[in-house]
Design an enzyme around this catalytic site. Structure first.
Site, PDB file in Angstrom:
ATOM      1  N   ASN A 426       0.828  -1.204   0.000  1.00 45.39           N
ATOM      2  CA  ASN A 426       0.000   0.000   0.000  1.00 45.39           C
ATOM      3  C   ASN A 426       0.859   1.249   0.000  1.00 45.39           C
ATOM      4  O   ASN A 426       2.030   1.225   0.401  1.00 45.39           O
ATOM      5  CB  ASN A 426      -0.928   0.019   1.222  1.00 45.39           C
ATOM      6  CG  ASN A 426      -0.173   0.205   2.520  1.00 45.39           C
ATOM      7  OD1 ASN A 426       0.355  -0.754   3.073  1.00 45.39           O
ATOM      8  ND2 ASN A 426      -0.131   1.425   3.023  1.00 45.39           N
ATOM      9  N   CYS A 427       0.276   2.343  -0.502  1.00 49.95           N
ATOM     10  CA  CYS A 427       0.911   3.654  -0.385  1.00 49.95           C
ATOM     11  C   CYS A 427       0.071   4.476   0.579  1.00 49.95           C
ATOM     12  O   CYS A 427      -0.568   3.919   1.466  1.00 49.95           O
ATOM     13  CB  CYS A 427       1.040   4.326  -1.759  1.00 49.95           C
ATOM     14  SG  CYS A 427      -0.536   4.680  -2.555  1.00 49.95           S
ATOM     15  N   ALA A 428       0.025   5.778   0.427  1.00 44.72           N
ATOM     16  CA  ALA A 428      -0.675   6.619   1.393  1.00 44.72           C
ATOM     17  C   ALA A 428      -2.179   6.413   1.359  1.00 44.72           C
ATOM     18  O   ALA A 428      -2.851   6.538   2.381  1.00 44.72           O
ATOM     19  CB  ALA A 428      -0.349   8.089   1.146  1.00 44.72           C
ATOM     20  N   THR A 429      -2.727   6.082   0.192  1.00 50.24           N
ATOM     21  CA  THR A 429      -4.183   5.977   0.083  1.00 50.24           C
ATOM     22  C   THR A 429      -4.656   4.768  -0.714  1.00 50.24           C
ATOM     23  O   THR A 429      -5.856   4.545  -0.822  1.00 50.24           O
ATOM     24  CB  THR A 429      -4.759   7.236  -0.608  1.00 50.24           C
ATOM     25  OG1 THR A 429      -4.130   7.397  -1.885  1.00 50.24           O
ATOM     26  CG2 THR A 429      -4.536   8.475   0.241  1.00 50.24           C
ATOM     27  N   ARG A 430      -3.727   3.991  -1.285  1.00 48.71           N
ATOM     28  CA  ARG A 430      -4.139   2.912  -2.181  1.00 48.71           C
ATOM     29  C   ARG A 430      -3.537   1.567  -1.788  1.00 48.71           C
ATOM     30  O   ARG A 430      -2.384   1.496  -1.337  1.00 48.71           O
ATOM     31  CB  ARG A 430      -3.670   3.197  -3.617  1.00 48.71           C
ATOM     32  CG  ARG A 430      -4.175   4.445  -4.220  1.00 48.71           C
ATOM     33  CD  ARG A 430      -3.517   4.682  -5.571  1.00 48.71           C
ATOM     34  NE  ARG A 430      -2.855   5.971  -5.619  1.00 48.71           N
ATOM     35  CZ  ARG A 430      -2.106   6.389  -6.619  1.00 48.71           C
ATOM     36  NH1 ARG A 430      -1.923   5.623  -7.663  1.00 48.71           N
ATOM     37  NH2 ARG A 430      -1.534   7.561  -6.570  1.00 48.71           N
TER      38      ARG A 430
END
Length: 484
Positions: A426-430
């Site tokens: 995951n990244c910050a929102t996905r």
């Protein structure tokens, strides 16, 4: 290649998020005394500002640490240690003084590129070295007399050797790359306000592919000497100019996208407004307060790509107008209300009240354009087409979506379960997922979690837009997958 670049982009989010600490410290310091960098007698203000500058001044090595860990398959700290080793070797051996001692040349004759060798570009390279060395050599078995250096202990050693080789390559390549980057940055930055507008436009066009970090690095950090974020928070640069590659995002993120969200909500079918409204309201709040835009952007990015092109154009216009007005403000994480307030009294802030006025205009413009386009072209925005059908799924009872494990269970089933899931990141929102076959992914099932959007990148890569709670959903999803 695209997936790898996206993985690097995801890894960059960790060190970039550390900038929040710098903004809090420096914002507090300048709030106490705006002259904290120029002979202030307020020791507390000076202390806080200098503490923030420590973070700003060490971004390259923070990038190396973050990328090394992000690329490592199990996010092990040995990869970060190896990245630091690689970074220190490269930057030390390519310092102008060291090169002068090798070559016997006068210090003034050393190419100017090497005076800027300690930059985030080298940090990224070092991070890649550490991360990839870890993935390939973490299980290395050496002869008994070298057994102590087997396994993960071998990774820093290998990284050091690779770094020495890279240093030799960079000795010839870095001046060429540096001059090319300077040329690119100069070409755009020399356009003044128009250049800022072009940057904003291309920034948004690259977001669907997760590659916007690449262009951000050129203008936000010191890769070619622009260093818009560092100079803004460091109080250096030109008043009314420094911050021009940040300021125009504030009207978009704080006002424009919430206006778009309102238009999409008003155009949702009455029976779907409850579900669509919950998603859009959460996205609007996140965009306004923190500058996190993915929940809104991905809610229409693939459903109505024409609208997203309009969004990119409007972003470019906002950047252009803000630069034209010499209205500057800065951010450490993103262009939301929190960073806007923290940067208000920074020395490089200028005409920032204009950004609020521009933002109010953008709210109206976004609302009217989105409202017109949705009605005119019958666009499939949230609450109008496939999204509302999927959010009515009976897989999970309504009212239970607040529990991350239940959302993760729906996403897990939509991805095809253990037979199809290969990697969960995951990244910050996905959620960034690698699957065996993306054709087996049930997008409608996943959207019923509910989530703002699902992106099938290619045959093996899928992205699921979650929002600021993504880490909790990712952890729950990993737990489910491990127990199957």
């Amino acid at each position: 290649m695209l997936r790898y670049l996206q993985q690097i982009g995801r890894s960059l989010m960790l060190p970039v998020s550390v900038l929040v600490v710098a903004s809090l410290l420096m914002g507090a310091g300048y709030a106490l005394d705006p002259q904290a960098m120029s002979g202030s007698s307020n020791s507390v203000a000076v202390f806080l500002v200098q503490a923030g500058l420590v973070v700003i001044g060490n971004l390259p090595i923070l990038f190396a640490v973050g990328i090394g860990m992000g690329l490592a398959r199990d996010n092990n700290g040995a990869a970060s240690l190896s990245s630091v080793v690689a970074y220190l070797i490269i930057t030390k051996l390519l310092q102008p003084e060291m090169i002068a001692s090798y070559t016997g040349a006068e210090l003034d004759a050393i190419p100017a590129a090497f005076a800027s060798i300690e930059n985030v570009f080298i940090g990224i390279i070092a991070g890649i070295v550490g991360g990839e060395a870890y993935n390939r050599f973490q299980n290395t078995e050496l002869p008994q007399w070298l057994a102590f250096f087997s396994g993960r202990r071998s990774v820093p050693i290998v990284s050091a050797l690779i770094a020495v080789i890279l240093t030799l390559i960079l000795y010839f390549v870095w001046p060429v790359c540096y001059n090319a980057l300077v040329g690119l940055g100069t070409a755009i930055s020399s356009l003044g306000a128009l250049g800022a507008g072009l940057y904003g436009f291309f920034n948004k066009l690259l977001i669907p592919f997760g590659l916007h970090h690449a262009i951000n690095n050129v203008f936000w950090f010191d890769t070619i000497g622009i260093n818009d974020i560092g100079n803004f928070w460091g109080g250096t640069g030109t008043l009314g100019v420094t911050g021009m590659y940040q300021a125009g995002f504030f009207p978009i993120m704080m006002f424009g996208l919430p206006g778009a969200a309102l238009a999409m909500y008003r155009n949702a079918r009455p029976e779907n407004r409850g579900t669509a409204g919950a998603l859009l309201l959460a996205g609007a709040i996140a965009s306004f307060s923190t500058g996190i835009t993915e929940p809104i952007e991905f809610s229409f990015m693939f459903l109505a790509p024409g609208l997203y092109l309009v969004h990119a154009i409007l972003t470019g216009i906002s950047m252009f107008l803000a630069a034209l007005l010499h209205a500057t403000a800065g951010f450490s994480f993103s262009a939301g209300l929190i960073d806007f307030l923290l940067s208000w009294r920074m020395p490089m802030s200028h005409n920032q009240i204009y950004l609020i006025g521009l933002g109010l205009v953008m709210f109206v413009v976004y609302y009217l354009i989105f409202d017109f386009c949705i009605k005119k072209f019958d666009l499939d925005t949230p609450g109008r087409g496939s999204v509302q059908a999927s959010t009515e799924s009976e897989t999970v009872p309504s009212g239970q979506f607040n529990k991350h494990d239940q959302r993760a269970q729906v996403i897990y089933e939509g991805l095809g379960g253990a037979d199809n899931i290969l990697e969960i990141n995951n990244c910050a929102t996905r959620l960034r997922l690698k699957v065996r076959d993306s054709q087996k992914v049930d997008s409608d099932k996943i959207k019923s979690a509910p989530v703002p959007g699902v992106s099938i990148v290619d045959k093996e890569n899928v992205q699921v837009i979650i929002g600021t709670e993504v880490q909790f959903v990712a952890d729950a999803l990993k737990k489910i997958n491990q127990n199957k």
